[in-house]
Design a protein around this motif. Structure first.
Motif, PDB file in Angstrom:
ATOM      1  N   GLY A  50      48.235  41.287  18.527  1.00 34.30           N
ATOM      2  CA  GLY A  50      47.209  41.386  19.557  1.00 34.30           C
ATOM      3  C   GLY A  50      46.029  40.483  19.270  1.00 34.30           C
ATOM      4  O   GLY A  50      45.753  40.148  18.112  1.00 34.30           O
ATOM      5  N   GLU A  51      45.355  40.093  20.316  1.00 37.13           N
ATOM      6  CA  GLU A  51      44.156  39.280  20.184  1.00 37.13           C
ATOM      7  C   GLU A  51      43.301  39.437  21.439  1.00 37.13           C
ATOM      8  O   GLU A  51      43.744  40.002  22.442  1.00 37.13           O
ATOM      9  N   ALA A  52      42.071  38.938  21.371  1.00 38.18           N
ATOM     10  CA  ALA A  52      41.169  39.002  22.517  1.00 38.18           C
ATOM     11  C   ALA A  52      41.649  38.053  23.614  1.00 38.18           C
ATOM     12  O   ALA A  52      42.184  36.978  23.333  1.00 38.18           O
ATOM     13  N   GLU A  53      41.460  38.454  24.858  1.00 35.87           N
ATOM     14  CA  GLU A  53      41.866  37.645  26.001  1.00 35.87           C
ATOM     15  C   GLU A  53      40.720  37.585  27.005  1.00 35.87           C
ATOM     16  O   GLU A  53      40.002  38.567  27.216  1.00 35.87           O
ATOM     17  N   VAL A  54      40.563  36.426  27.635  1.00 41.12           N
ATOM     18  CA  VAL A  54      39.561  36.247  28.685  1.00 41.12           C
ATOM     19  C   VAL A  54      40.284  36.221  30.021  1.00 41.12           C
ATOM     20  O   VAL A  54      41.172  35.398  30.234  1.00 41.12           O
TER      21      VAL A  54
ATOM     22  N   GLY B 105      34.362  27.059  50.674  1.00 42.40           N
ATOM     23  CA  GLY B 105      35.682  26.498  50.938  1.00 42.40           C
ATOM     24  C   GLY B 105      36.487  26.163  49.701  1.00 42.40           C
ATOM     25  O   GLY B 105      37.628  25.709  49.819  1.00 42.40           O
ATOM     26  N   LEU B 106      35.944  26.394  48.515  1.00 40.74           N
ATOM     27  CA  LEU B 106      36.643  26.082  47.273  1.00 40.74           C
ATOM     28  C   LEU B 106      36.879  27.357  46.471  1.00 40.74           C
ATOM     29  O   LEU B 106      36.038  28.268  46.441  1.00 40.74           O
ATOM     30  N   TRP B 107      38.049  27.419  45.812  1.00 40.90           N
ATOM     31  CA  TRP B 107      38.352  28.542  44.927  1.00 40.90           C
ATOM     32  C   TRP B 107      37.852  28.216  43.526  1.00 40.90           C
ATOM     33  O   TRP B 107      38.304  27.264  42.897  1.00 40.90           O
ATOM     34  N   ILE B 108      36.884  28.995  43.059  1.00 43.29           N
ATOM     35  CA  ILE B 108      36.310  28.747  41.736  1.00 43.29           C
ATOM     36  C   ILE B 108      36.238  30.074  40.975  1.00 43.29           C
ATOM     37  O   ILE B 108      36.273  31.158  41.561  1.00 43.29           O
ATOM     38  N   ASN B 109      36.132  29.968  39.628  1.00 43.37           N
ATOM     39  CA  ASN B 109      35.974  31.155  38.802  1.00 43.37           C
ATOM     40  C   ASN B 109      34.560  31.706  38.959  1.00 43.37           C
ATOM     41  O   ASN B 109      33.578  30.978  38.777  1.00 43.37           O
ATOM     42  N   THR B 110      34.481  32.983  39.325  1.00 44.49           N
ATOM     43  CA  THR B 110      33.172  33.594  39.536  1.00 44.49           C
ATOM     44  C   THR B 110      32.847  34.678  38.508  1.00 44.49           C
ATOM     45  O   THR B 110      31.698  34.837  38.118  1.00 44.49           O
ATOM     46  N   ASP B 111      33.857  35.455  38.087  1.00 43.49           N
ATOM     47  CA  ASP B 111      33.627  36.531  37.125  1.00 43.49           C
ATOM     48  C   ASP B 111      34.641  36.425  35.990  1.00 43.49           C
ATOM     49  O   ASP B 111      35.737  35.885  36.175  1.00 43.49           O
ATOM     50  N   LYS B 112      34.261  36.953  34.859  1.00 49.06           N
ATOM     51  CA  LYS B 112      35.203  37.009  33.735  1.00 49.06           C
ATOM     52  C   LYS B 112      34.943  38.259  32.895  1.00 49.06           C
ATOM     53  O   LYS B 112      33.808  38.741  32.819  1.00 49.06           O
ATOM     54  N   VAL B 113      36.003  38.751  32.308  1.00 50.68           N
ATOM     55  CA  VAL B 113      35.928  39.909  31.415  1.00 50.68           C
ATOM     56  C   VAL B 113      36.695  39.572  30.140  1.00 50.68           C
ATOM     57  O   VAL B 113      37.821  39.055  30.212  1.00 50.68           O
ATOM     58  N   VAL B 114      36.072  39.825  29.001  1.00 54.13           N
ATOM     59  CA  VAL B 114      36.739  39.625  27.716  1.00 54.13           C
ATOM     60  C   VAL B 114      37.398  40.939  27.308  1.00 54.13           C
ATOM     61  O   VAL B 114      36.719  41.947  27.092  1.00 54.13           O
ATOM     62  N   ILE B 115      38.723  40.933  27.268  1.00 53.57           N
ATOM     63  CA  ILE B 115      39.480  42.104  26.819  1.00 53.57           C
ATOM     64  C   ILE B 115      39.550  42.049  25.297  1.00 53.57           C
ATOM     65  O   ILE B 115      40.012  41.053  24.722  1.00 53.57           O
TER      66      ILE B 115
ATOM     67  N   ILE C  12      46.103  48.434  25.580  1.00 51.81           N
ATOM     68  CA  ILE C  12      45.118  47.363  25.761  1.00 51.81           C
ATOM     69  C   ILE C  12      43.726  47.963  25.601  1.00 51.81           C
ATOM     70  O   ILE C  12      43.395  48.963  26.241  1.00 51.81           O
ATOM     71  N   ARG C  13      42.914  47.341  24.762  1.00 59.23           N
ATOM     72  CA  ARG C  13      41.565  47.850  24.517  1.00 59.23           C
ATOM     73  C   ARG C  13      40.539  46.924  25.166  1.00 59.23           C
ATOM     74  O   ARG C  13      40.460  45.738  24.848  1.00 59.23           O
ATOM     75  N   SER C  14      39.788  47.468  26.097  1.00 58.98           N
ATOM     76  CA  SER C  14      38.758  46.693  26.787  1.00 58.98           C
ATOM     77  C   SER C  14      37.533  47.571  26.967  1.00 58.98           C
ATOM     78  O   SER C  14      37.521  48.486  27.796  1.00 58.98           O
ATOM     79  N   VAL C  15      36.509  47.312  26.169  1.00 64.23           N
ATOM     80  CA  VAL C  15      35.299  48.147  26.220  1.00 64.23           C
ATOM     81  C   VAL C  15      34.033  47.334  26.395  1.00 64.23           C
ATOM     82  O   VAL C  15      32.948  47.901  26.497  1.00 64.23           O
ATOM     83  N   GLY C  16      34.147  46.004  26.468  1.00 63.43           N
ATOM     84  CA  GLY C  16      32.949  45.177  26.497  1.00 63.43           C
ATOM     85  C   GLY C  16      32.718  44.447  27.804  1.00 63.43           C
ATOM     86  O   GLY C  16      32.199  43.329  27.801  1.00 63.43           O
ATOM     87  N   ALA C  17      33.093  45.041  28.934  1.00 60.80           N
ATOM     88  CA  ALA C  17      32.909  44.377  30.221  1.00 60.80           C
ATOM     89  C   ALA C  17      31.416  44.293  30.566  1.00 60.80           C
ATOM     90  O   ALA C  17      30.649  45.222  30.275  1.00 60.80           O
ATOM     91  N   PRO C  18      30.977  43.197  31.189  1.00 61.34           N
ATOM     92  CA  PRO C  18      29.567  43.075  31.598  1.00 61.34           C
ATOM     93  C   PRO C  18      29.181  44.182  32.573  1.00 61.34           C
ATOM     94  O   PRO C  18      30.001  44.632  33.383  1.00 61.34           O
ATOM     95  N   GLN C  19      27.931  44.613  32.516  1.00 60.89           N
ATOM     96  CA  GLN C  19      27.474  45.677  33.408  1.00 60.89           C
ATOM     97  C   GLN C  19      27.440  45.224  34.861  1.00 60.89           C
ATOM     98  O   GLN C  19      27.437  46.064  35.770  1.00 60.89           O
ATOM     99  N   THR C  20      27.411  43.919  35.084  1.00 63.05           N
ATOM    100  CA  THR C  20      27.379  43.417  36.458  1.00 63.05           C
ATOM    101  C   THR C  20      28.726  43.545  37.157  1.00 63.05           C
ATOM    102  O   THR C  20      28.802  43.405  38.380  1.00 63.05           O
ATOM    103  N   ILE C  21      29.784  43.798  36.402  1.00 59.37           N
ATOM    104  CA  ILE C  21      31.120  43.941  36.974  1.00 59.37           C
ATOM    105  C   ILE C  21      31.464  45.424  37.038  1.00 59.37           C
ATOM    106  O   ILE C  21      31.607  46.084  36.011  1.00 59.37           O
ATOM    107  N   GLN C  22      31.575  45.948  38.246  1.00 58.23           N
ATOM    108  CA  GLN C  22      31.812  47.374  38.441  1.00 58.23           C
ATOM    109  C   GLN C  22      33.292  47.741  38.391  1.00 58.23           C
ATOM    110  O   GLN C  22      33.640  48.908  38.215  1.00 58.23           O
ATOM    111  N   ASP C  23      34.167  46.766  38.621  1.00 51.30           N
ATOM    112  CA  ASP C  23      35.604  47.045  38.682  1.00 51.30           C
ATOM    113  C   ASP C  23      36.341  46.362  37.539  1.00 51.30           C
ATOM    114  O   ASP C  23      37.329  45.661  37.740  1.00 51.30           O
TER     115      ASP C  23
END
Length: 252
Positions: free
Chosen positions: A69-73, A82-92, A127-138
């Motif tokens: 196992g390792e950390a994943e973004v 009109g463009l698809w861009i990365n807007t949010d990210k979560v580090v698992i 899967i362990r994910s506990v460090g999601a940004p507070q700005t991301i509700q989902d």
């Protein structure tokens, strides 16, 4: 005096309980990744050893096979102007590179949610994910997306009724390992369950290693990245020259 009485009671009460232990084996405990490696399969088999008559209730078995196992973004794209861009990210924090679960029955019917949480058996619990940004509700949707992606790549799987159990004693299960395995130690766990409770756990390790040219290139990329990059450029140049020479010969 009270401590002595309690210790004596535990000493005499312990053997009364019916103990069930796992005696298990693997068809192979080492996998070598070579240039023509296209996957492998592992047979996990065993038996239940008892010091007393079979306890009441049905016996169930869950077997898991887990890669390093390792950390994943995980990133989410959105349409902006009109463009698809990365807007949010979560580090698992940690996600197994490979995770397979095989059971004797429907997963939710043979183990309680409390036991699943305690031993982290199901795919979401592994899967362990506990460090999601507070700005991301989902943030849970990012974990679900990672699971979907790896299921499509045959890296995550839940195979219910895949463990064959005979006479509440003998069991076996087959696991298919894909070609895109990550090098490292793979842990297999065998859980014995009664009344949705884990009564015994057995663990064993499978070693997955690159060998031959793959091992040399892997070590070179880690230990001497500059030399590895130069070698890659030389190989690319030779491949381009060879393709050009081949086309010239065909034109003649």
């Amino acid at each position: 005096m009270k401590r002595f009485i309690i210790a004596a009671f535990l000493a005499f009460a312990g053997p009364v309980l019916a103990e069930e232990d796992v005696v298990a084996g693997l068809s192979q405990d080492r996998i070598d990744i070579t240039a023509n490696f296209d996957g492998s399969d592992i047979l996990i088999y065993g038996a239940v050893k008892r010091d007393a008559p079979v306890p009441p209730g049905a016996l169930d078995v869950i077997i898991t096979l887990e890669g390093p196992g390792e950390a994943e973004v995980v990133r989410r794209k959105a349409r902006v102007l009109g463009l698809w861009i990365n807007t949010d990210k979560v580090v698992i924090d940690r996600a197994p590179s490979f995770y397979a679960v095989a059971t004797t029955g429907a997963f939710s019917e043979i183990i309680s949610d409390t036991e699943d949480l305690r031993h982290a058996i199901s795919i979401p619990r592994a899967i362990r994910s506990v460090g999601a940004p507070q700005t991301i509700q989902d943030s849970q949707t990012f974990t679900e997306a990672l699971i979907r992606i790896r299921e499509a790549r045959h890296l995550y799987s839940l195979d219910q009724y895949a463990v064959r159990l005979t006479d509440q004693t003998l069991f076996r299960a087959d696991f298919d390992l894909p070609a895109n395995l990550v090098e490292g130690n793979y842990k297999t766990r065998i859980f014995l369950l009664r009344d949705k409770r884990v009564v015994n756990l057995y663990e064993k390790t499978i070693f997955v290693r690159k060998v031959g040219l793959e091992r040399w290139l892997f070590n070179l990329s880690r230990q001497q990245p500059a030399a590895y990059g130069l070698l890659a450029l030389v190989i690319a140049a030779l491949a381009g020259w060879g393709a050009s020479a081949g086309f010239r010969l065909l034109r003649r």
